[in-house]
Design a protein around this motif. Sequence first.
Motif, PDB file in Angstrom:
ATOM      1  N   TYR B 240       0.796  -1.229   0.000  1.00 33.59           N
ATOM      2  CA  TYR B 240       0.000   0.000   0.000  1.00 33.59           C
ATOM      3  C   TYR B 240       0.830   1.280   0.000  1.00 33.59           C
ATOM      4  O   TYR B 240       0.287   2.366  -0.150  1.00 33.59           O
ATOM      5  CB  TYR B 240      -0.918   0.011   1.227  1.00 33.59           C
ATOM      6  N   ASN B 247      -6.607   5.531   5.785  1.00 31.22           N
ATOM      7  CA  ASN B 247      -7.834   5.167   6.491  1.00 31.22           C
ATOM      8  C   ASN B 247      -7.609   5.043   8.003  1.00 31.22           C
ATOM      9  O   ASN B 247      -8.487   5.385   8.798  1.00 31.22           O
ATOM     10  CB  ASN B 247      -8.415   3.874   5.915  1.00 31.22           C
ATOM     11  N   ASN B 250      -7.436   8.538   9.541  1.00 33.33           N
ATOM     12  CA  ASN B 250      -8.765   9.145   9.480  1.00 33.33           C
ATOM     13  C   ASN B 250      -9.666   8.582  10.574  1.00 33.33           C
ATOM     14  O   ASN B 250     -10.390   9.313  11.246  1.00 33.33           O
ATOM     15  CB  ASN B 250      -9.375   8.903   8.095  1.00 33.33           C
ATOM     16  N   GLU B 251      -9.585   7.280  10.751  1.00 32.60           N
ATOM     17  CA  GLU B 251     -10.408   6.655  11.796  1.00 32.60           C
ATOM     18  C   GLU B 251      -9.962   7.072  13.192  1.00 32.60           C
ATOM     19  O   GLU B 251     -10.773   7.154  14.111  1.00 32.60           O
ATOM     20  CB  GLU B 251     -10.386   5.130  11.658  1.00 32.60           C
ATOM     21  N   HIS B 269     -11.547   7.749   1.869  1.00 30.95           N
ATOM     22  CA  HIS B 269     -11.488   6.471   1.165  1.00 30.95           C
ATOM     23  C   HIS B 269     -11.215   6.655  -0.329  1.00 30.95           C
ATOM     24  O   HIS B 269     -10.534   5.842  -0.952  1.00 30.95           O
ATOM     25  CB  HIS B 269     -12.772   5.651   1.383  1.00 30.95           C
ATOM     26  N   ASP B 270     -11.716   7.775  -0.885  1.00 27.90           N
ATOM     27  CA  ASP B 270     -11.537   8.028  -2.321  1.00 27.90           C
ATOM     28  C   ASP B 270     -10.084   8.295  -2.705  1.00 27.90           C
ATOM     29  O   ASP B 270      -9.708   8.186  -3.879  1.00 27.90           O
ATOM     30  CB  ASP B 270     -12.378   9.238  -2.755  1.00 27.90           C
ATOM     31  N   SER B 272      -7.420   6.937  -0.895  1.00 30.53           N
ATOM     32  CA  SER B 272      -6.610   6.012  -0.084  1.00 30.53           C
ATOM     33  C   SER B 272      -5.814   5.045  -0.962  1.00 30.53           C
ATOM     34  O   SER B 272      -5.973   5.009  -2.188  1.00 30.53           O
ATOM     35  CB  SER B 272      -7.545   5.202   0.810  1.00 30.53           C
ATOM     36  N   GLU B 274      -6.257   1.915  -1.076  1.00 30.21           N
ATOM     37  CA  GLU B 274      -7.201   0.967  -1.673  1.00 30.21           C
ATOM     38  C   GLU B 274      -7.775   1.557  -2.966  1.00 30.21           C
ATOM     39  O   GLU B 274      -7.905   0.867  -3.972  1.00 30.21           O
ATOM     40  CB  GLU B 274      -8.322   0.652  -0.677  1.00 30.21           C
ATOM     41  N   ALA B 275      -8.086   2.856  -2.935  1.00 36.35           N
ATOM     42  CA  ALA B 275      -8.609   3.514  -4.137  1.00 36.35           C
ATOM     43  C   ALA B 275      -7.565   3.514  -5.252  1.00 36.35           C
ATOM     44  O   ALA B 275      -7.899   3.334  -6.430  1.00 36.35           O
ATOM     45  CB  ALA B 275      -9.038   4.945  -3.807  1.00 36.35           C
ATOM     46  N   LYS B 342     -11.025  15.395  -3.388  1.00 38.27           N
ATOM     47  CA  LYS B 342     -10.987  13.933  -3.319  1.00 38.27           C
ATOM     48  C   LYS B 342     -10.933  13.274  -4.697  1.00 38.27           C
ATOM     49  O   LYS B 342     -11.342  12.128  -4.866  1.00 38.27           O
ATOM     50  CB  LYS B 342     -12.180  13.416  -2.514  1.00 38.27           C
TER      51      LYS B 342
END
Lengths: 167, 615
Positions: B240, B247, B250-251, B269-270, B272, B274-275, B342
């Motif tokens: 990653y 994330n 952010n959490e 998330h947009d 990140s 993963e995105a 984003k």
Amino acid sequence: MLKALVIDPGKCTGCKQCEMACSYENELEFNVSKSRIRVFDFHEQGKMVPYTCTQCAEAWCQQACPVNAITTDAASGVKIVHENLCVGCKVCTIACPFGTINYNASTGKVIKCDLCQGSPACAEACPTAAITYQDVEQAGFDKMKMWAAKSGAASESHGANAPVAKH
Amino acid sequence: MGWTGKILRINLTNRTVKSEPTNKDWALKYLGQRGLATKYLVEEVDAKVDPLGPDNKLIMATGPLTGTAASTGGRYSVITKGPLTNAIACSNSGGYFGAEMKFAGWDMVIMEGKASSPVYVTIFDDKAEIHDAKDIWGTSIWHADEWIKKRHQDPMIHVAGIGIAGEKLVLYSAVVNDLHRAAGRSGVGAVMGSKNLKAVAVRGTGGVKVRDGKAFLAATAAGKKVLQGNGVTGAGLPTYGTQVLMNVINEAGAMPTRNSRDVQFEGAHDISAEAMATPRKTDGKPNLLTNQACFGCTIACGRISKIDETHFTIKNKPEYWKASGGLEYEAAWALGSNTGVKDLDALTYVNFICNEQALDPISFGATVSAAMELYEIGVLTKEMTGGIELKFGSAEALVKCVELTGKGEGFGKELGLGSARLTAKYGHPELSMASKGQEFPAYDGRGIQGIGLAYATSNRGGCHLRGYTISSEIFGIPEKTDPLTTVGKPALVKAFQDATAAVDSSGVCVFTTFAWTLNDIAPQLDAAIEGGWTADKLVELGERIWNMERQFNNRAGFTAKDDSLPPRFLKEAAKTGPATGKVSGLETMLPEYYALRGWTKDGVPTNETVSRLGL
């Protein structure tokens, strides 16, 4: 069993640990410019590719050498440069179609991969298994298996032998 | 052994180059890279020097492990007095440049004076030359890099230099090497620009020897094994990149958003990791192409990305259709959540331009976000921005801003001042999210208390890389501490600061410390060089370096008052997430930190501390 370096560029990160291991093995110092294996960075495509001598069965370098300084090790098939015989004429560097034998200005001789007498330091050093040392006759098996898996998956969904859907 | 024992001194005013032996006593006391180069700087440069004047010096320095098989052993640092902060600046970079400098035979290159007209320098093994740079002045570092390799007919050259931003003295311009690796912070690029120095090109064919080869191979192999077996360095970072954090932070409610008004970003998330790995709706391809390692690195956290060719940022610009350095976490945050944007491909494009024109994306993004707040409250208007609708969340505005700032044009000249000067100019200094003039990175000091203290006391201004307490406060490395408490944080910050100063002086990357402690690094160093290096000795080294930097800053005019955070962190509580209702407890932590450091209540190292550390 004849073994060879098998290179999977898809796994290479460009870290050059192979080049450092190679130069340390051969020169007793970390010196990537003297490495027999080189990693090329095709930056715009995001690809890193290690490349070195593949130990041709009928080696052009060997055939071109005017002083017979390059011989074949019968057991391993490795083409070995004998420094005591090499006169530094560089004809082998012209003859090699792959550019994997090169002149070393500090010694006046040519250098090439000799598979480290059977335990290549580059393969040992590679952190991602982009370079492995394998049975030469099975070097393609991993790729074959990958394609076989794809072919299998395709036949399952579309092929004549696809199972009939059960209700 | 380890060290090359040679320093290259280049005087740009007189156009002279000189080789001199590395001061061995200093090398044994300050190790290399950050420590050794800072020692040279503080000995040779008056702390009150104008950072952009000819009397400032710019040092490029390797560590003893640079150019060896130690994992991540490819680092170099740029050390100077920083124009953004007026404090000591030390910016660390990977890529291949540092190792190549070592192979060319140099521990350090010291740049002095100022060239009368633009120049670039080539260092090919022991031969250094100063060349006219008129053909590449006014172009990006991407262009200059390619031009230099062609001009000298050697694709194996590695180049470090500045874009147009550095030439125009943008105060947070960087020195970029290998196209997208950066000595990014504190405006080291502007110092290079002030010297009329466009770039330094190196090519080395020599080798690096180590003291005890057998011990070295064993110690470095053991180190690599530790990295490979660790969840962060062996899996999280290669898969990653540093974006693994997006994330998670952010959490934790510690993601500075819209100039730190918020601590969580609805678009996290947009943008990140993963995105980045998910195929885009538009062209079916993911943003992320592959990971890439810097020299010698067995972690390989670097991102190589490609933007959708039809994206609005590049649809008529084929020169950006190729792959290049993608978003790291700090850049994704600074350009993204901090501006409220984003659009992942837009952020990637802005990151490309930050690399191409050599800008620090942290300070750039944070300055844009401060300007967006000024725009929102009506202090900046559309007339003043040259027509840019500078609204939070506007990818178009952000893109326009980077294009202008990268070239130091129009409203970009204002943005190039950095947030502290920009907000002060318009009467709202409280809207600059900075310490000692340098913008904070991607962790909020309300949701993660230790990092707030680390920002306030960082010797190079607001920064996470002087003491990355996130490791402990979020990841539990080496042990978990509660991010919401101030208890124990002064000691934690000090420990991280000292250890990091040692790591930054050795030639390896600070990211190794997700897995390595100094107990893993000491045997590698000890096998490479003389001096009997142990973990304890490295801690002492780190503390010595920290205090040396502090003394330089004190001489430059910094006092305890400058160990501060913006009022927003001290007075405006976090609105959402686990830190809801919290402000930074800096005022509680600071006196304890000074006491632990052996400093007076005014933040000055006591005589006892100075003599204990042999300063």
